[in-house]
Design an enzyme around this catalytic site. Sequence first.
Site, mmCIF file in Angstrom:
data_model
loop_
_atom_site.group_PDB
_atom_site.id
_atom_site.type_symbol
_atom_site.label_atom_id
_atom_site.label_comp_id
_atom_site.label_asym_id
_atom_site.label_seq_id
_atom_site.Cartn_x
_atom_site.Cartn_y
_atom_site.Cartn_z
ATOM 1 N N SER A 188 0.104 6.712 -6.088
ATOM 2 C CA SER A 188 -0.805 7.064 -5.339
ATOM 3 C C SER A 188 -1.113 8.471 -5.451
ATOM 4 O O SER A 188 -0.409 9.378 -5.792
ATOM 5 C CB SER A 188 -0.557 6.837 -3.877
ATOM 6 O OG SER A 188 -1.239 7.440 -3.155
ATOM 7 N N TYR B 116 -8.358 7.938 -5.129
ATOM 8 C CA TYR B 116 -9.565 7.418 -4.063
ATOM 9 C C TYR B 116 -10.835 8.570 -4.625
ATOM 10 O O TYR B 116 -10.762 9.583 -5.342
ATOM 11 C CB TYR B 116 -9.093 7.796 -2.666
ATOM 12 C CG TYR B 116 -8.060 7.146 -2.178
ATOM 13 C CD1 TYR B 116 -8.198 5.757 -1.873
ATOM 14 C CD2 TYR B 116 -6.771 7.475 -1.958
ATOM 15 C CE1 TYR B 116 -7.122 5.118 -1.416
ATOM 16 C CE2 TYR B 116 -5.611 6.928 -1.358
ATOM 17 C CZ TYR B 116 -6.031 5.677 -1.133
ATOM 18 O OH TYR B 116 -5.043 4.732 -0.537
ATOM 19 N N THR C 131 -9.152 3.144 -6.056
ATOM 20 C CA THR C 131 -9.118 2.534 -4.824
ATOM 21 C C THR C 131 -10.343 2.773 -3.907
ATOM 22 O O THR C 131 -10.193 4.188 -3.862
ATOM 23 C CB THR C 131 -7.892 2.639 -4.097
ATOM 24 O OG1 THR C 131 -6.799 2.329 -5.140
ATOM 25 C CG2 THR C 131 -7.668 1.678 -2.830
ATOM 26 N N LYS D 7 -9.185 -1.559 -7.591
ATOM 27 C CA LYS D 7 -8.390 -2.225 -6.594
ATOM 28 C C LYS D 7 -9.239 -2.317 -5.343
ATOM 29 O O LYS D 7 -9.819 -1.551 -5.030
ATOM 30 C CB LYS D 7 -7.148 -1.272 -6.385
ATOM 31 C CG LYS D 7 -6.216 -1.903 -5.389
ATOM 32 C CD LYS D 7 -5.049 -1.075 -5.543
ATOM 33 C CE LYS D 7 -3.969 -1.379 -4.172
ATOM 34 N NZ LYS D 7 -4.479 -0.663 -2.963
ATOM 35 N N HIS E 122 -6.114 -4.070 0.659
ATOM 36 C CA HIS E 122 -5.331 -2.720 1.100
ATOM 37 C C HIS E 122 -4.035 -3.020 1.953
ATOM 38 O O HIS E 122 -3.671 -2.233 2.856
ATOM 39 C CB HIS E 122 -6.260 -1.775 1.798
ATOM 40 C CG HIS E 122 -5.997 -0.492 1.341
ATOM 41 N ND1 HIS E 122 -6.634 0.535 0.609
ATOM 42 C CD2 HIS E 122 -4.693 0.382 1.532
ATOM 43 C CE1 HIS E 122 -6.033 1.481 0.477
ATOM 44 N NE2 HIS E 122 -5.020 1.596 0.966
ATOM 45 N N ASP F 260 -2.915 -8.143 -4.695
ATOM 46 C CA ASP F 260 -1.964 -7.463 -3.952
ATOM 47 C C ASP F 260 -2.191 -8.053 -2.565
ATOM 48 O O ASP F 260 -3.172 -8.239 -2.188
ATOM 49 C CB ASP F 260 -1.616 -6.189 -4.203
ATOM 50 C CG ASP F 260 -2.752 -5.361 -3.712
ATOM 51 O OD1 ASP F 260 -3.047 -5.150 -2.504
ATOM 52 O OD2 ASP F 260 -3.656 -5.023 -4.507
HETATM 53 C C1 LIG Z 1 2.097 2.224 3.696
HETATM 54 C C2 LIG Z 1 1.272 2.066 2.798
HETATM 55 C C3 LIG Z 1 0.381 3.176 2.232
HETATM 56 C C4 LIG Z 1 -0.446 2.825 1.059
HETATM 57 N N1 LIG Z 1 -1.208 3.776 0.537
HETATM 58 C C5 LIG Z 1 -1.943 3.424 -0.547
HETATM 59 C C6 LIG Z 1 -2.557 4.573 -1.322
HETATM 60 O O1 LIG Z 1 -2.119 5.729 -1.152
HETATM 61 N N2 LIG Z 1 -3.331 3.888 -2.295
HETATM 62 C C7 LIG Z 1 -3.587 2.622 -2.535
HETATM 63 O O2 LIG Z 1 -4.371 2.272 -3.385
HETATM 64 N N3 LIG Z 1 -3.213 1.571 -1.852
HETATM 65 C C8 LIG Z 1 -2.235 1.964 -0.847
HETATM 66 N N4 LIG Z 1 -1.558 1.117 -0.047
HETATM 67 C C9 LIG Z 1 -1.955 -0.322 -0.289
HETATM 68 C C10 LIG Z 1 -0.968 -0.920 -1.370
HETATM 69 O O3 LIG Z 1 -1.171 -0.497 -2.650
HETATM 70 C C11 LIG Z 1 -1.186 -2.497 -1.508
HETATM 71 O O4 LIG Z 1 -2.604 -2.725 -1.726
HETATM 72 C C12 LIG Z 1 -0.659 -3.140 -0.202
HETATM 73 O O5 LIG Z 1 0.598 -2.630 0.388
HETATM 74 C C13 LIG Z 1 -0.223 -4.572 -0.609
HETATM 75 O O6 LIG Z 1 0.336 -5.303 0.420
HETATM 76 P P1 LIG Z 1 1.590 -5.693 0.578
HETATM 77 O O7 LIG Z 1 2.208 -4.419 1.124
HETATM 78 O O8 LIG Z 1 1.625 -6.773 1.656
HETATM 79 O O9 LIG Z 1 2.317 -5.926 -0.351
HETATM 80 C C14 LIG Z 1 -0.652 1.430 1.018
HETATM 81 C C15 LIG Z 1 -0.131 0.265 1.760
HETATM 82 C C16 LIG Z 1 0.779 0.718 2.783
HETATM 83 C C17 LIG Z 1 1.540 -0.339 3.334
#
Ligand SMILES: Cc1cc2nc3c(=O)[nH]c(=O)nc-3n(C[C@H](O)[C@H](O)[C@H](O)COP(=O)(O)O)c2cc1C
Length: 415
Positions: A108, A130, A156, A256, A280, A311
């Site tokens: 990230s 982002y 993203t 994404k 997300h 995801d």
């Molecule tokens: C705590 C947290 C922080 C996240 N931060 C980002 C991020 O900085 N960039 C991003 O593209 N997705 C971010 N995501 C989304 C994840 O990349 C992913 O899409 C998502 O966690 C998938 O679902 P899951 O947690 O059920 O596996 C974040 C998700 C969580 C839970």
Amino acid sequence: MGNAWFETVAEAQRRARRRLPKGVYGALIAGSESGVTAEDNTAAFAELGFAPRTAGLVNERRLATTVMGQEVSMPVLISPTGVQAVHPDGEVAVARAAASRGVAMGLSSFASKPVEEVVGANPKTFFQIYWVGTREEMAARMRRARRAGAVGLIVTLDWSFAYGRDWGSPFIPERIDFEALRRYVPQVMLKPRWLWEFAKTRRLPDLTVPNMAAAPGVPGPTFLGAYREWSQSPMPSWDDVAWLREQWGDAPFMLKGVMRVDEAERAVDAGVTAISVSNHGGNNLDGTPASIRALPAIAEAVGDRVEVLLDGGIRRGSDVAKALALGAQAVMIGRAYLWGLAANGQAGVENVLDLVRDGLGSALVGLGRGSIGDLRREDLVVPPGFERRLGTVGPDGPLRAVPAAAAFAPSTPGR
Ligand SMILES: Cc1cc2nc3c(=O)[nH]c(=O)nc-3n(C[C@H](O)[C@H](O)[C@H](O)COP(=O)(O)O)c2cc1C
């Protein structure tokens, strides 16, 4: 530490909850508003059944594949997450764990470790950005990531800045100052083992985001500062996506957060290598269906032209098998590895990856499939009304009926 091993991701989550201060654990759980999307992401996997075979099973478990140009040991990637303060080694521990298991790493731009260090730990690193700041600033960040050796870009865009959760949001300080300590001390004191991990390093949890800086070594903004800048940046257009694609050059590029068939088509037009069907992790617009429900229609529409990943809600290897059977080439995991990291650092992430790999292997055996490429929809029991086709069919096509979100259970995510 034999007893540090855990046998399921659910156990990793329990340990994370026990170990982390309440606010830090809450930041990992995330979710938004009433939590229906986060809940549906996992509930939908439970609705999908298997159609197992009993004789003629095969011993082979071919899991290796190629994703965004990288050879990987299994179709599972580390999804980028911007959470810090879970473990002092943070993304470097995750990258090492992924490398040791032949898995690619998504980093990230809101991560706590510089991209140079993370690529050093895992050369199969995709850098996530982002739409924040000016085009010049974004171009500089991309140049820095390329120079560091990132082998792909993940863009993203799905974020609507909704805040407020029915179960309460964690307090995230700007920096660790007196006020932050005052608010955190009561919960931190209840979690001495977590505090000890940081005490050993003689550093407090770092709340800056180094990859938002244009060059290594230049101090990055604080997490909240970067978040503020993000919320004030103009919303990106499809031309901006094409611009990002052009800036990144011909290296692999993923968009994404695609949930609609018409947007998947536009992503193909913008020249992406891959999309991730994603909401997300249920942290964006609450009320969006589970990503697995949107996958089949998108895979059918664009799966022969771009790599389609998914995801959201993956908690075990059999979930990966379900996603592949519905048309994904690979999946990305988020919370599952964050809980592993919180539970046992690098070894905890390796533990999670091993569980996912073994579970996927077992699913293949049970289905009588020797290779992930052999998985088919007929291996699943897909209940009527499971899928959601979001968006228009063609550029001018009508909006197809989207079944009512009857499957949403009005409860809060498992905590
Ligand atoms: C705590 C947290 C922080 C996240 N931060 C980002 C991020 O900085 N960039 C991003 O593209 N997705 C971010 N995501 C989304 C994840 O990349 C992913 O899409 C998502 O966690 C998938 O679902 P899951 O947690 O059920 O596996 C974040 C998700 C969580 C839970």
